[in-house]
Design a protein around this motif. Structure first.
Motif: not given
Lengths: 115, 107
Positions: A67-72
């Protein structure tokens, strides 16, 4: 105020295929959660983000889940390769504060069926 | 043993009855949540408690930190209250969920 958005709502794949889910939390919410809910069971937390950092991913099967949330802001959850036992509803939730003691707002979920 | 236990697992009530759903937990917590999930629907957060009692409409939630127990009460139950009610607790960075209480309110 728009709620937590998730897509797709439904997905059917064969085992060993890959799949990705997308979540857009409520604007301004710092904390984002991904849960897995198997039929007949309560939700299980997979991963918790605070802005773009991981707070807890202790129950995420890291050999196949990422999972990722690159830009918040929005987040993606990926399964590669999928197994039959991954069939579940994947819920995304967000909350305003970073302590996790604030009200969580849940998205409609993505129902995954692995054949 | 699960960290969060709910009772009963299933509950059927007549419209108008007073309903109580119980939640017991075995870990130290910073907060307890009561959630509502309708069949095929999403999850709605009803209450977040860290002490005492909260009321919203016909719903009342109480928590006893010393006894590690919380209750959700529904007064004057209605068929639209039919749903699964889930208790969840937060300890450290981890959330633990009960398996839910399935409530059916019959007209």
């Amino acid at each position: 105020e728009a709620g937590v958005a998730q897509s797709p709502r439904y997905k059917i794949i064969e085992k060993r295929q890959s799949v990705a889910f997308w979540c857009n939390p409520i604007s301004g919410h710092a904390t984002l959660y991904w849960y897995q809910q198997i039929l007949g069971q309560g939700p299980k937390l997979l991963i918790q983000f605070q802005n773009n950092g991981v707070v807890d991913d202790s129950q995420l099967p890291k050999d196949r889940f990422s999972a990722e949330r690159l830009k918040g802001v929005d987040s993606t959850l990926k399964i590669q390769p999928a197994k039959l036992e991954d069939s579940a509803v994947y819920l995304c939730a967000s909350s305003l504060d970073i302590g996790g003691t604030d009200t969580q707002y849940f998205g409609p979920g993505t129902r995954l069926t692995v054949l | 043993k699960n960290e969060v236990e709910q009772s009963p697992q299933n509950l059927t009530a007549q419209e108008g009855e007073f309903i109580t759903i119980n939640c017991s937990y075995s870990v130290g917590i910073s907060a307890l949540h009561w959630l509502q999930q309708h069949p095929g629907g999403g999850i709605v957060s009803l209450f977040m408690l860290s002490s005492g009692k909260k009321k919203h409409g016909r719903l009342i939630a109480t928590i006893n930190i010393q006894e590690k127990h919380s209750s959700l009460h529904i007064t004057a139950s209605h068929p639209r209250d039919s749903a699964v009610y889930i208790c969840a607790v937060k300890t450290g960075n981890q959330f633990y969920f009960g398996t839910g209480t399935s409530l059916t309110v019959i007209p």
